[in-house]
Every structure is written in structure tokens, then in C-alpha cells.
Design an enzyme around this catalytic site. Structure first.
Site, PDB file in Angstrom:
ATOM      1  N   GLY A 271       0.835  -1.206   0.000  1.00 14.95           N
ATOM      2  CA  GLY A 271       0.000   0.000   0.000  1.00 14.95           C
ATOM      3  C   GLY A 271       0.863   1.246   0.000  1.00 14.95           C
ATOM      4  N   ASN A 272       0.272   2.370   0.322  1.00 17.01           N
ATOM      5  CA  ASN A 272       1.057   3.607   0.425  1.00 17.01           C
ATOM      6  C   ASN A 272       0.490   4.482   1.543  1.00 17.01           C
ATOM      7  OD1 ASN A 272      -0.997   5.453  -0.752  1.00 17.01           O
ATOM      8  ND2 ASN A 272      -0.633   4.212  -2.583  1.00 17.01           N
ATOM      9  N   ARG A 273       1.124   5.602   1.773  1.00 15.14           N
ATOM     10  CA  ARG A 273       0.794   6.424   2.941  1.00 15.14           C
ATOM     11  C   ARG A 273      -0.376   7.380   2.727  1.00 15.14           C
ATOM     12  NH1 ARG A 273       5.015   5.897   6.531  1.00 15.14           N
ATOM     13  NH2 ARG A 273       7.014   5.340   5.623  1.00 15.14           N
TER      14      ARG A 273
END
Ligand code: CTP
Length: 451
Positions: free
Chosen positions: A234-236
Site C-alpha cells: 500500500g502507500n501512505r
């Protein structure tokens, strides 16, 4: 009967002079707004004794102008800015005195000054006592305005007058005046698109519903790419920026479709929400929205791609949970560039939607400039996610707005909501400009879309 939207995107100056019929100007302002116009009130000094500036300002969200000597807060000359940006000036009611001043070019009030300085159509609706209207001086002035100046005269009507007498002199029905404004503007292009070239709004007042009737699609949050049924890459992204845009667009009257990946904030109730997890799901949701309606019509007006979309995903996600081992090497494949693909499809729709991309960069803007061109978007919102107070999870952002056809704008550190509002200012102006071009019947408008 009103025809909503015939003045959409237009800026109309409403001149009010000192007749008892001035009380009707307040309702005229509302009717012009109901047709989609932004209205600037201009008053002669005597008109201010019949109708309060506060009333007009509260309704128009703009400072009303009644002093020909006044300057705008930024030093520009108010009646000249109005003259240069208005799509029409409508003087209703026009007194005998004002007709005389105008016929002789005596610019002692803001309305005559603006009329002298403008190249926009001028519509004049006289209202006064019947004998005053019948007097040869008044008639000569009306004739001069119509025949020599090319103004549209909306003749007064017969009926009871303030004097108690009955005769010609009642202000024309407001619907006739609105109709005359619509006709006078016709299919002229919008003169000043957006706020910068128009007189300012009142500070801190809500924006008008300038996205009323628009369908805006916003993507927000991050995508997740499965490694196995329990793990993902995923990412932030928190989704805060995209959600702020969706809320701001709602507040300005838009219909909003929000395609949300993983987000850390609540989603607004009034938007149409599609939840997605992976880039592939986001791609399907976008493809559905991009489907053209009858005769290639676009189903939306703008796409704002604020989502942080994965660039890589596991080539072969495991069907069963992977077991702990000594090491795991992931084979990643690139994801399709959804925005670039959407741009290609959207360019075949009509009216052409406005496409906005985001670029999270660390360091120089050069890559963002290159991204603007590569993706083919109209606007690209670039932010340096490495900078304090900007980027993932924060409530603020410092961004640079890049445009395919305009100079870059570096904005100061703003809340995400403020960034959203500024971005929508630009978007609303571009949509108005797009529709203004469509109204002029440019030759590249497909035949089936010309009305
Ligand atoms: N985007 C997209 N599809 C992808 C990746 C990004 O539609 N697979 C969109 C994002 O939503 C954003 C814009 O493209 O609006 C730019 O995203 P960004 O990650 O900054 O750019 P990339 O094209 O991924 O380039 P790079 O990662 O090399 O900077």
C-alpha cells in the site's frame, strides 16, 4: 417562467437609480442569479435612499458600488473593472434624471461611468411618473440611448404609479427585463472568465454555487495490491486531499462521485461513493464513469485524480496465505497509468471534461512538468511530499499548480480545504470558459452537439 442557466458563467452589472421601483431591483438581482449570473450592484447616491447596500451585498456576496470616486481594495478603479468584465449592464429602474445624464455622457455616478467605459450590451428599464416619461426631454433621451448608443430599452408598462395616478411609467415586469438581458448577451463569449478580472467578492463570504449542475468525479486515498489474501503493498495516502475536494465541490453545488481507495477520514454523506481496493478495481470504476452517453456525450464535467495509485503490483498474488520462510522475493509488474488512459478516452467525449492530475514529488518540479505533458492533463497539482506540513497525512499542503496552457502558480502553505477551494476556482473558470467556447459555435464542435 425561468430558464435556469441561460446566464450561467455570466457577470452582470445591475445599475439601480433613485426611483421608488428600486425595491424591485432586489428581486431582479435574485432572478438574474437564478439564471446563473453573478451580479454586481451599482447604485446612484439617491438609489441608496431606497434600497440598502447591505441587502444587495448580502445577496450578491459582492460589495455594492455607489461612489464613483471609490477604489477597490487593491487600488483598481471599481467602475472600470466592472465595465471591462461585465457581460451586460442592466439599469433598472432608470430615472428621468439618469436617462438625461446618460444621454449627455455625464459620468457623475458609477452607472453612467461604467456604461461609458464598457463595450458590453446595456439594457435600460425606465420607471417614473407618467407625465415625466411622456415629456419630450425624456423621450428624446430614450430615443438617443436606443438609436445612437444601441442600448436595449425595456419600455415601462401601464398601471398604478406611486403618485396614485395610473399611466405609463411602471417598471417593466422583471421577467421581461431578464429576457432582454439574455437576448442582448446572446452567444457572445464570456468576457472575463474567473474571479481575477472581475471586481472582488466580499472577503470570507461563501462562494456562489459556481459548480451547480456540474458532475465532478474525484478519486481519493491509496490503492492496495494483494501479495496474498492477508498482505498487500500500500502507500501512505490518507485520502484527506481528495475528500476535501469532494466536500468543497459539494458546497459549490456540484454532483460529486467519489471513488475512494483506502482512506483515514470519514467520507461525506452527500457524494456518490464507489469503494475500491486495487488499481485494477479503480480502473474498472473509472471505465464505467468514462462510458459515453448518447452521441458521445460525457457523463461528467471533470475528473480530479487525487488518489495515490500504486505503480507496481505483485505479478502473481498468492491464492493462499504465504507461509513464513527464510526470505521472500516479490515479482512486481507495473500497473497501467489510469490517468493517462482516462485522458485518451475523455478527449473523445463532448463537452470535453477537464482532467486534473496530482503529482507527489520529492525535490524539484521538473518531473512534475514532464508528468503534465506525459499524462496530457489540463492541470497538475504538484506537491513536495518531503516538505514539512505538505503531503501524506497532514492537514496542510504547499502545492504548485501546473497548467497545460498557463504559467505555473506556486501557492503558499494552505489547509487542504483551502487548496481544494483554490483548485475549484480554477476548475469552475475553465468549465465556464469551455462552455463559453461551445456557445460561440466554434467549428471544431461536432455538428450533433451544436444547439
Ligand atoms: N496515477 C494513475 N495511475 C497510476 C499511477 C498514477 O492514474 N498507475 C495518477 C495519480 O492518481 C496522479 C498522477 O497519476 O493523479 C500522478 O501520480 P504519480 O504517482 O505522481 O506519478 P506516476 O505516473 O506514478 O510517476 P512516478 O511514480 O514515476 O512519479
Amino acid at each position: 417562467m425561468t430558464h435556469a442557466g441561460r446566464l450561467s458563467g455570466r457577470f452582470v452589472a445591475l445599475g439601480i437609480t433613485g426611483s421608488i421601483a428600486a425595491y424591485k431591483s432586489v428581486e431582479l438581482l435574485r432572478q438574474l442569479q437564478a439564471e446563473g449570473a453573478e451580479v454586481q450592484a451599482l447604485l446612484t447616491p439617491t438609489a441608496t435612499r431606497f434600497v440598502a447596500l447591505l441587502t444587495l451585498e448580502a445577496l450578491s456576496h459582492r460589495p455594492a458600488e455607489s461612489d464613483v470616486m471609490a477604489l477597490l481594495p487593491d487600488g483598481r478603479i471599481g467602475h472600470i473593472v466592472t465595465a471591462d468584465s461585465a457581460d451586460a449592464i442592466v439599469v433598472a429602474p432608470a430615472t428621468a434624471h439618469w436617462l438625461g445624464a446618460m444621454a449627455n455622457g455625464l459620468a457623475a455616478d458609477v452607472i453612467t461611468a461604467a456604461c461609458l467605459a464598457t463595450s458590453a450590451p446595456v439594457i435600460v428599464a425606465p420607471a417614473m411618473d407618467g407625465d415625466m416619461y411622456a415629456h419630450p426631454a425624456t423621450q428624446a433621451n430614450v430615443t438617443r440611448l436606443r438609436d445612437q448608443f444601441g442600448y436595449t430599452i425595456v419600455e415601462p408598462e401601464t398601471g398604478p404609479l406611486a403618485s396614485g395616478q395610473t399611466g405609463v411609467g411602471r417598471l417593466a415586469e422583471l421577467a421581461r427585463i431578464v429576457e432582454a438581458v439574455v437576448t442582448a448577451i446572446g452567444d457572445r463569449p464570456i468576457r472575463a472568465v474567473g474571479d481575477a478580472d472581475r471586481p472582488p467578492r466580499l472577503a470570507g463570504r461563501p462562494r456562489d454555487a459556481d459548480l451547480d449542475g456540474r458532475h465532478i468525479v474525484v478519486t481519493a486515498g491509496g490503492t492496495r495490491e494483494a501479495i496474498d489474501p492477508v498482505r498487500f503493498i500500500g502507500n501512505r495516502s490518507s485520502g484527506k486531499m481528495g475528500v476535501a475536494i469532494a466536500e468543497a465541490a459539494l458546497d459549490r453545488g456540484a454532483r460529486v462521485s467519489l471513488i475512494a481507495g483506502s482512506v483515514e477520514v470519514a467520507l461525506p454523506d452527500a457524494v456518490e461513493i464507489t469503494r475500491v481496493e486495487s488499481t485494477a478495481e479503480l480502473g474498472v470504476a473509472l471505465a464505467t464513469l468514462l462510458q459515453a452517453g448518447p452521441a458521445g456525450r460525457a457523463g461528467f464535467d471533470a475528473l480530479i485524480m487525487a488518489a495515490a495509485v500504486a505503480d507496481f503490483r505483485p505479478r502473481h498474488p498468492a491464492r493462499a496465505k504465504l507461509r513464513r520462510g527464510s526470505a521472500l522475493t516479490l515479482d512486481l509488474e507495473p500497473t497501467p497509468d489510469l490517468l493517462a488512459e482516462a485522458v485518451v478516452v475523455a478527449r473523445h467525449l463532448w463537452p470535453t471534461p477537464i482532467l486534473v492530475g496530482f503529482a507527489a514529488e520529492t525535490g524539484s518540479l521538473e518531473r512534475a512538468v514532464e508528468k503534465l505533458q506525459r499524462k496530457g492533463v489540463d492541470l497538475l497539482v504538484a506537491n513536495d511530499v518531503a516538505e514539512a506540513g505538505s503531503g501524506f497525512g497532514t492537514d496542510t499542503n504547499r502545492i504548485t499548480l501546473l497548467a497545460a496552457d498557463a504559467a505555473a502558480e506556486a501557492w503558499p502553505l494552505l489547509t487542504k480545504r483551502e487548496v481544494a477551494d483554490r483548485l475549484l476556482d480554477r476548475l469552475a473558470a475553465r468549465l465556464d470558459a469551455r462552455d463559453g467556447v461551445a456557445q460561440t459555435g466554434r467549428s471544431d464542435v461536432p455538428q450533433e452537439f451544436r444547439s
